[in-house]
Design an enzyme around this catalytic site. Structure first.
Site, PDB file in Angstrom:
ATOM      1  N   THR A 185     -52.800 102.279  57.590  1.00 38.88           N
ATOM      2  CA  THR A 185     -51.979 101.322  58.333  1.00 38.88           C
ATOM      3  C   THR A 185     -52.887 100.654  59.356  1.00 38.88           C
ATOM      4  O   THR A 185     -53.873 101.251  59.804  1.00 38.88           O
ATOM      5  CB  THR A 185     -50.838 102.012  59.093  1.00 38.88           C
ATOM      6  OG1 THR A 185     -51.420 102.875  60.064  1.00 38.88           O
ATOM      7  CG2 THR A 185     -49.958 102.810  58.167  1.00 38.88           C
ATOM      8  N   GLU A 330     -46.911 101.794  54.066  1.00 43.18           N
ATOM      9  CA  GLU A 330     -46.263 103.019  53.588  1.00 43.18           C
ATOM     10  C   GLU A 330     -45.368 102.774  52.373  1.00 43.18           C
ATOM     11  O   GLU A 330     -44.983 103.699  51.678  1.00 43.18           O
ATOM     12  CB  GLU A 330     -45.388 103.620  54.704  1.00 43.18           C
ATOM     13  CG  GLU A 330     -46.161 104.248  55.845  1.00 43.18           C
ATOM     14  CD  GLU A 330     -46.569 103.259  56.936  1.00 43.18           C
ATOM     15  OE1 GLU A 330     -46.665 102.048  56.657  1.00 43.18           O
ATOM     16  OE2 GLU A 330     -46.813 103.707  58.068  1.00 43.18           O
ATOM     17  N   LYS A 428     -34.919  96.551  76.483  1.00 40.62           N
ATOM     18  CA  LYS A 428     -33.706  97.275  76.879  1.00 40.62           C
ATOM     19  C   LYS A 428     -33.274  96.783  78.255  1.00 40.62           C
ATOM     20  O   LYS A 428     -33.825  97.174  79.269  1.00 40.62           O
ATOM     21  CB  LYS A 428     -33.970  98.777  76.867  1.00 40.62           C
ATOM     22  CG  LYS A 428     -34.348  99.228  75.470  1.00 40.62           C
ATOM     23  CD  LYS A 428     -34.283 100.728  75.292  1.00 40.62           C
ATOM     24  CE  LYS A 428     -34.559 101.081  73.833  1.00 40.62           C
ATOM     25  NZ  LYS A 428     -35.908 101.524  73.563  1.00 40.62           N
ATOM     26  N   TRP A 433     -29.486  95.876  74.179  1.00 42.06           N
ATOM     27  CA  TRP A 433     -30.761  95.606  73.545  1.00 42.06           C
ATOM     28  C   TRP A 433     -30.917  94.115  73.291  1.00 42.06           C
ATOM     29  O   TRP A 433     -30.033  93.479  72.730  1.00 42.06           O
ATOM     30  CB  TRP A 433     -30.867  96.349  72.201  1.00 42.06           C
ATOM     31  CG  TRP A 433     -31.083  97.823  72.350  1.00 42.06           C
ATOM     32  CD1 TRP A 433     -30.999  98.542  73.507  1.00 42.06           C
ATOM     33  CD2 TRP A 433     -31.397  98.743  71.315  1.00 42.06           C
ATOM     34  NE1 TRP A 433     -31.259  99.857  73.250  1.00 42.06           N
ATOM     35  CE2 TRP A 433     -31.495 100.014  71.913  1.00 42.06           C
ATOM     36  CE3 TRP A 433     -31.612  98.621  69.948  1.00 42.06           C
ATOM     37  CZ2 TRP A 433     -31.801 101.162  71.173  1.00 42.06           C
ATOM     38  CZ3 TRP A 433     -31.909  99.752  69.214  1.00 42.06           C
ATOM     39  CH2 TRP A 433     -32.012 101.018  69.827  1.00 42.06           C
TER      40      TRP A 433
HETATM   41  P1  ADP Z   1     -48.866  97.966  60.929  1.00 44.15           P
HETATM   42  O1  ADP Z   1     -48.534  96.561  61.385  1.00 44.15           O
HETATM   43  O2  ADP Z   1     -48.111  99.030  61.628  1.00 44.15           O
HETATM   44  O3  ADP Z   1     -50.264  98.248  60.819  1.00 44.15           O
HETATM   45  P2  ADP Z   1     -48.178  97.195  58.252  1.00 44.15           P
HETATM   46  O4  ADP Z   1     -49.243  96.211  58.201  1.00 44.15           O
HETATM   47  O5  ADP Z   1     -47.941  98.089  57.131  1.00 44.15           O
HETATM   48  O6  ADP Z   1     -48.373  98.129  59.478  1.00 44.15           O
HETATM   49  O7  ADP Z   1     -46.905  96.382  58.649  1.00 44.15           O
HETATM   50  C1  ADP Z   1     -45.601  96.855  58.468  1.00 44.15           C
HETATM   51  C2  ADP Z   1     -44.705  96.303  59.508  1.00 44.15           C
HETATM   52  O8  ADP Z   1     -44.751  94.875  59.553  1.00 44.15           O
HETATM   53  C3  ADP Z   1     -43.260  96.616  59.296  1.00 44.15           C
HETATM   54  O9  ADP Z   1     -42.934  97.915  59.714  1.00 44.15           O
HETATM   55  C4  ADP Z   1     -42.567  95.551  60.136  1.00 44.15           C
HETATM   56  O10 ADP Z   1     -42.503  95.909  61.494  1.00 44.15           O
HETATM   57  C5  ADP Z   1     -43.496  94.372  59.990  1.00 44.15           C
HETATM   58  N1  ADP Z   1     -42.949  93.435  58.999  1.00 44.15           N
HETATM   59  C6  ADP Z   1     -43.332  93.270  57.721  1.00 44.15           C
HETATM   60  N2  ADP Z   1     -42.623  92.296  57.127  1.00 44.15           N
HETATM   61  C7  ADP Z   1     -41.762  91.820  58.046  1.00 44.15           C
HETATM   62  C8  ADP Z   1     -40.742  90.806  58.054  1.00 44.15           C
HETATM   63  N3  ADP Z   1     -40.483  90.050  56.999  1.00 44.15           N
HETATM   64  N4  ADP Z   1     -40.053  90.641  59.197  1.00 44.15           N
HETATM   65  C9  ADP Z   1     -40.297  91.386  60.288  1.00 44.15           C
HETATM   66  N5  ADP Z   1     -41.236  92.338  60.351  1.00 44.15           N
HETATM   67  C10 ADP Z   1     -41.963  92.557  59.249  1.00 44.15           C
END
Ligand code: ADP
Length: 531
Positions: A185, A330, A428, A433
């Site tokens: 990630t 994930e 918050k 929220w």
């Molecule tokens: P990280 O950013 O934690 O490194 P990832 O690159 O795997 O991990 O990104 C996943 C995250 O990106 C999701 O949990 C979500 O918060 C965000 N995300 C992905 N697609 C969307 C979307 N269409 N709208 C809003 N958030 C999104």
């Protein structure tokens, strides 16, 4: 009663056989900045065999990790096919992470061999000595290898190695449950964590990407994955394209609007995936230059919330149909896609794909109704949703077989997910929220606003209140922006604190780095205008 069907293994090798065997004259095209390098899939199969042979020659004979430090190009695609198919594990290193994080990840995954693009050698050089397990570095393209010498690794030229290898390889029978590839990630919310995909999960995910409820890929498509192959598997587009027999167009390192517009006009891709910031850049470029984007029939967009204004502009001005999608490293990553006739549906994060189940969980871990109203943390599970992290004891992200996504929002009975925030970005305010994303999207609909990021900042009376950090192109004052917002969000949500900044800081993968903004605010680096 037992079925009569065999457990025929679902493997990357079978995707490769199908794609390169039946669609041998389809091609992978890599943009070089001033032209294109073309390779028919028939020849790609031989390249994969040569790479596997070369790696075998370097001692890769089991589940060793073969890492890539590459852009989206033919070499990277060859590794995507060869490494898992020979029984080894492909580890796509995210070139945009901080150097210490890249080294940490390479050591955590115990990378053995590393394939690097020549253009990325300067970025790799300072990190390589820290990569303790790496024995061999294979350089693709012409590079000055001087800076790599002091790391004490065996250096190889990709072309020379492959030319010396046989163009046939005895691909082994691989267990579909074995590790095929891994990806960490990007650490937007903490230390990078490793997700390990199996052949089976990659295969099933690819089939899902090919369904019409997702991207509906077919042999007639040309797919341009702008979303990097070093982060979340380029949304599964490379394997799905081979499964569908679709050709691939790769942008390599040329991700600026002018290059992408040129590649789209010349190579006429039909499907292309990228994050909203890339489409925003491309939209600005296309408006200025009247670019031809007409070949695109479908543009999946995600990684962060997709502003409705962006989707509408691309559709009405350029005829480009954007569909929002949601997923995470994930989840392989595709989990939801927002197809629908109405904008009400298209602005959601999308509908759960067959195979992925979702539920909302509220305080005390109670499961909430999927009524489209209740707000809670989204949990998902399915054959391509990870059940743990690589060599990580921490189980706090897992809950009775479900993955806690860290994303907060609503779920309706039809399986449409609407995210309002990441759990830690929710503001918050006095027990209520406020969705930072909703405010951002509303603000980004104002013609003078290029980017807007909203963070919660401490407030004596309410606990927390929103601070809107806005990047302008043109003039707009706080009063005008507040007025604009007041038609779109509830009054009590209107920010009374504003900061005008030059650019929103981004994470390694182009998402708004709200942590960085919060830190800037804490250090008093943001000039705040009160309204
Ligand atoms: P990280 O950013 O934690 O490194 P990832 O690159 O795997 O991990 O990104 C996943 C995250 O990106 C999701 O949990 C979500 O918060 C965000 N995300 C992905 N697609 C969307 C979307 N269409 N709208 C809003 N958030 C999104």
């Amino acid at each position: 009663m037992r079925s009569t069907m065999p457990d025929f293994p679902l493997t990357i090798a079978s995707i490769m056989r199908h794609g390169t065997g039946l669609f041998g004259d389809h091609e992978v095209v890599t943009y070089t900045g001033d032209g294109y390098h073309r390779l028919p899939y028939r020849e790609l199969a031989r390249e994969a065999a040569r790479l596997a042979g070369a790696l075998r020659g370097l001692g890769v004979d089991g589940d060793q990790r073969v890492a890539t430090f590459c852009w989206n190009n033919t070499t990277h695609l060859t590794a995507y096919l060869a490494v898992p198919s020979m029984g080894a594990v492909l580890h796509t290193l995210n070139i945009r992470l901080f150097p210490e994080q890249v080294a940490y990840i390479a050591n955590h995954a115990e990378d053995d061999v590393l394939i690097v693009d020549a253009s990325l050698v300067p970025l790799l050089a300072p990190i390589l000595p820290e990569m303790k397990n790496v024995r061999h570095v294979i350089i693709s393209g012409e590079a000055d290898t001087g800076p790599l010498l002091s790391a004490g690794k065996d250096l190889h030229d990709y072309r020379t190695l492959l030319d010396a290898a046989s163009d046939g390889f005895d691909w082994p029978e691989v267990d579909e449950r074995a590790a095929a590839s891994m990806c960490y990630t990007s650490g937007t919310t903490g230390n990078p964590k490793g997700v390990v995909y199996s052949h089976r999960s990659a295969y099933l995910h690819s089939m899902s990407v090919c369904t019409a409820n997702a991207m509906g890929l077919s042999a007639g498509d040309r797919v341009l994955p702008i979303v990097p192959m070093f982060h979340a598997n380029a949304w599964g587009l490379p394997y799905a394209a081979l499964m569908a027999g679709a050709s691939l167009v790769m942008p390599d390192r040329f991700l600026q609007g002018e290059h992408l517009a040129r590649v789209i006009a010349e190579e006429r891709p039909t499907v292309s995936g990228a994050v909203p910031t890339i489409w925003g850049d491309l939209l600005r470029h296309a408006r200025q230059h009247g670019s031809d984007l007409s070949s695109l029939r479908l543009v999946p967009c995600g990684g962060s919330a997709v502003p409705e204004s962006l989707m509408r502009a691309l559709e009405t001005e350029f005829g480009v149909h954007v569909v929002q999608a949601w997923g995470m490293t994930e989840t392989s990553p595709l989990a939801t896609v927002a197809h629908g006739d109405s904008w009400d549906l298209r602005v959601t994060q999308g509908r759960l794909l067959a195979g992925v189940e979702g539920r909302l969980v509220g305080g005390g871990d109670t499961v909430l109704d999927a009524d489209g109203v209740s707000v809670g943390e989204l949990e998902v599970r399915g054959p391509w949703v990870t059940g743990s992290y690589h060599l990580d004891e921490d189980t706090s992200r897992f809950h009775d077989g479900w993955l806690r996504t860290g994303d907060v929002g609503k779920l309706d009975a039809r399986g449409y997910v609407t995210l309002t925030d990441r759990a830690k970005d929710v503001i918050k305010s006095g027990g209520e929220w406020i969705s930072s994303v909703e405010l951002e999207n509303a603000l980004m609909g104002h013609p003078a606003v290029v980017e807007a990021a909203v963070i919660g900042v401490p407030d004596e009376r309410w606990g927390e209140r929103p601070l809107a950090c806005v990047v302008l192109d043109g003039t707009a004052g706080v009063a005008e922006l507040r007025e604009f917002l007041s038609a779109r969000v509830a009054r009590w949500q209107l920010p009374e604190r504003w900061a005008f900044i030059d650019a929103v800081p981004k994470t390694s993968v182009g998402k708004f780095a709200k942590r960085a903004l919060r830190e800037m605010h804490a250090r008093g680096e943001l000039t705040i205008v009160e309204s």
